[in-house]
Design an enzyme around this catalytic site. Structure first.
Site, mmCIF file in Angstrom:
data_model
loop_
_atom_site.group_PDB
_atom_site.id
_atom_site.type_symbol
_atom_site.label_atom_id
_atom_site.label_comp_id
_atom_site.label_asym_id
_atom_site.label_seq_id
_atom_site.Cartn_x
_atom_site.Cartn_y
_atom_site.Cartn_z
ATOM 1 N N ARG A 1 0.861 -1.181 0.000
ATOM 2 C CA ARG A 1 0.000 0.000 0.000
ATOM 3 C C ARG A 1 0.899 1.233 0.000
ATOM 4 O O ARG A 1 1.982 1.229 0.594
ATOM 5 C CB ARG A 1 -0.914 0.024 1.225
ATOM 6 C CG ARG A 1 -2.067 -0.966 1.185
ATOM 7 C CD ARG A 1 -3.098 -0.557 0.137
ATOM 8 N NE ARG A 1 -4.264 -1.437 0.143
ATOM 9 C CZ ARG A 1 -4.388 -2.515 -0.625
ATOM 10 N NH1 ARG A 1 -3.381 -2.853 -1.428
ATOM 11 N NH2 ARG A 1 -5.493 -3.244 -0.591
ATOM 12 N N GLU B 1 -4.191 7.774 -4.941
ATOM 13 C CA GLU B 1 -4.473 7.089 -6.205
ATOM 14 C C GLU B 1 -5.810 7.562 -6.765
ATOM 15 O O GLU B 1 -6.776 7.642 -6.022
ATOM 16 C CB GLU B 1 -4.486 5.573 -5.997
ATOM 17 C CG GLU B 1 -3.148 5.013 -5.556
ATOM 18 C CD GLU B 1 -3.146 3.499 -5.406
ATOM 19 O OE1 GLU B 1 -4.179 2.854 -5.702
ATOM 20 O OE2 GLU B 1 -2.107 2.953 -5.005
ATOM 21 N N HIS C 1 -1.330 0.531 -9.906
ATOM 22 C CA HIS C 1 -1.929 -0.460 -9.000
ATOM 23 C C HIS C 1 -2.514 -1.628 -9.802
ATOM 24 O O HIS C 1 -3.668 -2.025 -9.641
ATOM 25 C CB HIS C 1 -3.015 0.189 -8.130
ATOM 26 C CG HIS C 1 -3.173 -0.493 -6.797
ATOM 27 N ND1 HIS C 1 -3.557 0.170 -5.660
ATOM 28 C CD2 HIS C 1 -2.987 -1.781 -6.422
ATOM 29 C CE1 HIS C 1 -3.615 -0.667 -4.632
ATOM 30 N NE2 HIS C 1 -3.265 -1.866 -5.084
#
Length: 315
Positions: free
Chosen positions: A228, A257, A276
């Site tokens: 993360r 993000e 991601h």
């Protein structure tokens, strides 16, 4: 038994349900197509907003078990959620294979100078003399030797890497040369070539990759984050890459993000940013559903579920 299921997955899940099961469908905004007041089970699908989760919690006061497809659940464990006595299971292991493959990609891209070579090809420019590295005998530190960490080790070992892992309760694991506990990895930082962060985001791991960690690494070290974004102090990383404390970094996840266009991370030297996407695979959906169905059968039989999250620990 009544279940709350994602609208897009009902067709795949319904054939595996008991004949007496009732389904309440939910869309990505948390809108339900029926009464969920007596629903026991909720299978969420990559929640992006906590208000959607809270909407489900309000509509389903009898909820007993929630299954999330993510490995990381920090975005789920809100104060509102923690007030409820709900068993939470996660998708740990479901995305381990594609993530591990991506980690090998990041390592090879760095060691073999692939970004530069791609750029030269686009320019039709023949250049030699790169300081291309071998992986044999290089040291890889995997912070978080859980399911994902173990899949990474399994794929890295054939390249001849020396692999060190860390986990809260250390034990011997296949493909690892050594597994250390809790914070023992910090003393090993000066000796490593590659560092992969594969640990959940918790109160203990928030920004634990800080300036002191980055300064402890050798100048040739390469940092990879598939966990993360919040586990890294991004201001310290920006400084580390700008001032060449380390050789580079690959980030599949960042604090904010999508990463804003104005972020300095986009233009830092020797950084590989992916959106991601390391866990993406056409097989992920079927693995997620299979895990849910497996656990549903155990839930009906009153047996312990797989991947139960320790909500206090955060994973």
């Amino acid at each position: 038994m009544k279940l709350i299921l994602p609208l897009d997955l009902v067709t795949d899940i319904e054939p595996h349900l008991p004949t007496d099961a009732e389904i309440v469908r939910v869309d990505t905004d948390g809108n339900l197509d029926g009464d969920a007041s007596d629903a026991e089970v909720y299978f969420s699908w990559f929640l992006s907003k906590s208000n959607v989760l809270h909407k489900i919690l309000e509509a389903a006061p009898a909820l007993r078990w929630h299954h999330a497809p993510n490995a990381g659940v920090n975005h789920i464990l809100t104060p509102t959620y923690l007030k409820r006595d709900i068993i939470l299971t996660n998708g740990a292991g479901v995305h381990a294979i594609p993530i591990a493959e991506f980690v090998i990609t990041y390592i090879l891209a760095h060691a073999k100078h692939l970004p530069e070579l791609y750029s030269l090809q686009a320019q039709r420019y023949w250049k030699r003399g790169f300081a291309i590295k071998e992986l044999t005998d290089a040291t890889l530190l995997i912070i978080g030797a859980g399911g994902i960490g173990q899949e990474i080790a399994a794929r890295a070992k054939p390249f001849g890497l020396k692999i060190i892992g860390s986990r809260r309760h250390p034990q011997e694991l296949p493909n690892f040369d050594k597994v250390v506990g809790a914070d023992e990895w910090r003393s090993l930082l000066p000796t490593v070539d590659y560092v992969v962060i594969a640990t959940p985001l918790t109160h203990e791991t928030k920004e634990f990759i800080d300036e002191s960690v980055l300064r402890s690494l050798p100048p040739h070290a390469y940092l990879i984050n598939i966990a993360r974004g919040g586990v890294i102090d991004e201001s310290a990383l920006i400084k580390a890459l700008t001032e060449a404390w380390i050789a580079g970094a690959a980030l599949d996840t960042v604090t904010t993000e999508p990463l804003p266009p104005e972020s300095p991370l986009w233009s830092l030297p020797n950084i590989f940013i992916t959106p991601h996407t390391s866990g993406h695979s056409p097989k992920s959906k079927q693995r997620s559903i299979a895990l849910f169905i497996y656990n549903l059968k155990r839930y009906q039989a009153g047996e312990p579920l797989r991947n139960v999250v320790d909500k206090e620990a955060g994973y």
